[in-house]
Structures are given as C-alpha cells and as structure tokens.
Scaffold this motif. Structure first.
Motif, PDB file in Angstrom:
ATOM      1  N   UNK A 112       0.734  -1.113   0.144  1.00 47.25           N
ATOM      2  CA  UNK A 112      -0.053  -0.121  -0.172  1.00 47.25           C
ATOM      3  C   UNK A 112       0.834   1.309  -0.007  1.00 47.25           C
ATOM      4  N   UNK A 113       2.043   1.109   0.838  1.00 48.47           N
ATOM      5  CA  UNK A 113       2.618   2.319   0.717  1.00 48.47           C
ATOM      6  C   UNK A 113       3.277   2.741  -0.356  1.00 48.47           C
ATOM      7  N   UNK A 114       3.948   1.663  -0.888  1.00 48.54           N
ATOM      8  CA  UNK A 114       4.693   1.766  -2.135  1.00 48.54           C
ATOM      9  C   UNK A 114       3.927   2.365  -3.505  1.00 48.54           C
ATOM     10  N   UNK A 115       2.552   1.766  -3.400  1.00 48.93           N
ATOM     11  CA  UNK A 115       1.576   2.229  -4.634  1.00 48.93           C
ATOM     12  C   UNK A 115       1.103   3.589  -4.212  1.00 48.93           C
ATOM     13  N   UNK A 116       0.711   3.862  -3.007  1.00 51.35           N
ATOM     14  CA  UNK A 116       0.115   5.081  -2.854  1.00 51.35           C
ATOM     15  C   UNK A 116       1.047   6.328  -3.029  1.00 51.35           C
ATOM     16  N   UNK A 117       2.276   6.083  -2.637  1.00 53.84           N
ATOM     17  CA  UNK A 117       3.190   7.246  -2.780  1.00 53.84           C
ATOM     18  C   UNK A 117       3.577   7.219  -4.059  1.00 53.84           C
ATOM     19  N   UNK A 118       3.792   6.158  -4.927  1.00 55.46           N
ATOM     20  CA  UNK A 118       3.835   5.967  -6.284  1.00 55.46           C
ATOM     21  C   UNK A 118       2.917   7.002  -6.979  1.00 55.46           C
ATOM     22  N   UNK A 119       1.670   7.073  -6.596  1.00 55.25           N
ATOM     23  CA  UNK A 119       0.669   7.863  -7.449  1.00 55.25           C
ATOM     24  C   UNK A 119       0.901   9.364  -6.998  1.00 55.25           C
ATOM     25  N   UNK A 120       1.195   9.467  -5.619  1.00 60.67           N
ATOM     26  CA  UNK A 120       1.594  10.781  -5.390  1.00 60.67           C
ATOM     27  C   UNK A 120       2.583  11.523  -6.148  1.00 60.67           C
ATOM     28  N   UNK A 165      -8.566   7.388  -5.231  1.00 59.32           N
ATOM     29  CA  UNK A 165      -9.208   6.929  -4.174  1.00 59.32           C
ATOM     30  C   UNK A 165      -8.568   5.925  -3.281  1.00 59.32           C
ATOM     31  N   UNK A 166      -7.946   4.975  -4.077  1.00 64.55           N
ATOM     32  CA  UNK A 166      -7.362   3.826  -3.454  1.00 64.55           C
ATOM     33  C   UNK A 166      -6.154   4.307  -2.447  1.00 64.55           C
ATOM     34  N   UNK A 167      -5.581   5.277  -2.920  1.00 63.73           N
ATOM     35  CA  UNK A 167      -4.562   5.884  -2.077  1.00 63.73           C
ATOM     36  C   UNK A 167      -5.174   6.639  -0.872  1.00 63.73           C
ATOM     37  N   UNK A 226       0.697  12.058   6.713  1.00 64.18           N
ATOM     38  CA  UNK A 226       1.423  13.052   5.587  1.00 64.18           C
ATOM     39  C   UNK A 226       0.816  12.603   4.433  1.00 64.18           C
ATOM     40  N   UNK A 227       0.774  11.188   4.109  1.00 64.63           N
ATOM     41  CA  UNK A 227       0.025  10.945   2.827  1.00 64.63           C
ATOM     42  C   UNK A 227      -1.360  11.750   2.623  1.00 64.63           C
ATOM     43  N   UNK A 228      -2.006  11.578   3.495  1.00 66.80           N
ATOM     44  CA  UNK A 228      -3.463  12.392   3.565  1.00 66.80           C
ATOM     45  C   UNK A 228      -3.285  13.784   3.141  1.00 66.80           C
TER      46      UNK A 228
END
Length: 348
Positions: free
Chosen positions: A19-27, A47-49, A60-62
């Motif tokens: 989750x961390x890898x893909x969410x920050x990749x989107x960012x 939305x998934x991120x 931070x991601x939020x």
C-alpha cells in the motif's frame, strides 16, 4: 481455518508495504499541472491511495493527497469531469471519500452533485436514456459491465455519507438489472452480449462493484439476496479458473492466454472482502485469496509500477483481439485494485 490465512505475510508482501509503495507512487507520478482532465482510472487510483492513507493512519500521505485534490476547487477547476457520462460521474466517489476522511462539507457537496446528476435526466436526453429513466434506472445505463463499478461506487458512497437510502436502493436496482441481463450460466460475464468472451478486467468491474455494494447494502434491502446470489455464483466460477500460479488470465477461461494483473487484483479484492465479511467460506476462499495476493505482488517493479496491465479495451468479437491487446506498465487500471486489496487486508 480462520481468517488468519489473510495475515502474517512475509516481508515484501505485507499490505502495509505494498500500500505504501503504490500510494506514494501515485503521489509522485500524478501531476495536476499536466492534467487536461480526470479519467475514471485516475479517480479510483486516487481513491485507493486515500483509503490506504486512512486505514494506515498516514497523516502525511493524507495531506499530500488532499492538497493535490484541493486545486480542483481553485486553479484546476476547469478539469473537473462533466456530469454527462457514467465514466465521469463516478468521480463523485472520490470527493465523497475525502468527505469520509476529513468531514469537510465542500467534499460532500461536490460528491453529491455527481451522485444526483446520475439520476437527473438531461434536457437533451436521447430516447433510450429517457426510457431507462422512466423505468427508474440511471439515464446513463448502457448494459456495459464496467457500469456496475462506475454507477454503484458513487451511489454507494453517497448512501454511506448521507444515510439516505435512495442512493443505495438505486444502485441495488441497477445491479439486479445487469445481473439478470448479462450474467452467464457459469457465473461470468461476456464483454458484451455480441462479444462472447470472458475478458478479465471487464469481469473485474462486476466483481468489485458487487463487493463494494454488498458491504453497505442494508440487510433488509429486497434486492440483497439476488445480488449476493450473483456474487457467489461469480466467485465460484472465478475460483475454478484461478491458475496454478494464483492469477487469472486475460481471457479467464483460456488456459493459454496471458496472466493479467488488473482483473486478477479485482478478483482478489472480491475474495478477500468476501472472506472477511462472511459471504464466502474461509476454508475454501481464504487460501485462494492468499495465493492470489502472493502471486500479484511480484508483478510490481522496482519503480513501484504494476506490470502486465491490459490497456483500455473496447469490445470486439474476436478472440485474437484479446490475446493481442497491448500490456502497459504502471497503468492506473492495475495500480488501483492492488491498493483496494491492501486496504481490504488491513481493514478490521
């Protein structure tokens, strides 16, 4: 066997890591300055991120995701999707997810405007759209299997955020229509009535859409038994066609076709959630869900992009067409359902 089959993953395979890898990749990859519009695959990756940030409590991601979105209220307002197509209206589900996480009313208002217009017949509606509307369905109804994610996700979110049952009842009625019209005796779905092929991601939309809807559909809704029956029928067939490697193929029932990640991840999401919600037997589907997740993770490359994602695909009555579809790396159609799986594994 308990649900523990969906915990205790080895290093590199935990939902937190993926989750961390893909969410920050989107960012890092999704630049608002470059966008001329927002497509549906952008929406459900975002939305998934966001769901991952919420379940992981990653403030931070939020904040990063929220700052990106907030430009749509100001300097990037012009790229908000129009409320004139099923693929665009589903953008409302993202705004409603921001409302769920932040409780800021501007997200609710924006999201509901997309949910409401999906059932508000435009003045220039075509005859077929008027017919659907007259029968209580969305004027955006097309009987394309994609719709059962696009329509149900925004209506389900609107119900979750408001408690107004009209939204979830609309979605349920629509789902029953699609099940009755499109589900085949083996539980799967042709890409279209005139295209007798079981395309992976197309079936993924149905699997994910039923899964999202059933999570929030009230127990006393009259359509719930029919939808649960359609869901279980599909899951039984998918379990049968899961390959020995744990994946599903681009054409689900063709053993010589290539393993495709986006559809496989959508089916995995449906399995994980079904086991956790008690709709599927843990002893039967728990190991299948785990096997699928373990098979999916190695398809993420060192840049945190998912490989072997079928490109956007219109219907065509040709088996070879599906075999020959280009395969993308990092396509949001693939990135997003991996995030859904990570969130489903992390949710209590």
């Amino acid at each position: 066997m308990s649900q523990s089959v969906l915990t205790n993953f080895p290093q590199g395979y935990t939902p937190e890591e993926v989750g961390n890898r893909l969410a920050y990749r989107f960012m890092e990859k999704y630049k608002m300055s470059d966008r001329k519009g927002i497509g549906y695959s952008d929406t459900f990756n975002w939305s998934g991120a966001l769901k991952y940030a919420a379940v992981a409590k990653d403030e931070r991601l939020l904040k990063l995701l929220q700052n990106k979105f907030d430009s749509l209220f100001t300097i990037k307002k012009q790229i908000l999707p129009k409320k004139t197509h099923v693929d665009w209206n589903m953008f409302g589900s993202l705004a409603l997810e921001f409302y769920r996480v932040t409780k800021e009313k501007r997200y609710l208002e924006l999201g509901l405007s997309y949910a409401d217009t999906q059932w508000e017949l435009p003045e220039n509606a075509k005859a077929k759209e008027r017919e659907w509307d007259a029968n209580g369905y969305s004027w955006q109804t097309r009987l394309w299997i994609d719709d059962m994610y696009m329509i149900t996700i925004v209506q389900t979110q609107a119900y979750r955020m408001t408690g107004d049952r009209k939204y979830i009842e609309r979605a349920a009625k629509e789902m029953v229509l699609y099940l009755d019209e499109l589900q085949r005796p083996n539980g799967l779905f042709y890409h279209a009535p005139d295209v007798p092929y079981y395309w992976g991601r197309g079936n993924g939309w149905m699997a994910a859409g039923m899964t999202e809807l059933l999570q929030y559909l009230p127990k006393d809704n009259k359509d719930r038994p029919r939808i649960l029956k359609g869901y279980r029928k599909m899951m039984k067939s998918l379990k049968k066609y899961q390959t020995s490697d744990g994946m599903w193929n681009q054409l689900i029932d063709h053993p010589d076709c290539w393993a495709e990640t986006s559809g496989s991840a959508m089916f995995t999401f449906a399995f994980i959630t079904g086991v956790k919600q008690g709709w599927l037997k843990v002893s039967e589907y728990g190991p299948a869900a785990r096997k699928a997740w373990m098979a999916l993770v190695p398809y993420i490359n060192e840049k945190n992009d998912v490989r072997e994602v079928c490109v956007g695909t219109n219907k065509k009555n040709s088996k070879q067409y599906y075999y020959d579809r280009p395969r993308h790396i990092g396509d949001y159609h693939g990135q997003a359902p991996y995030l859904w799986c990570a969130v489903a594994l992390l949710e209590q």
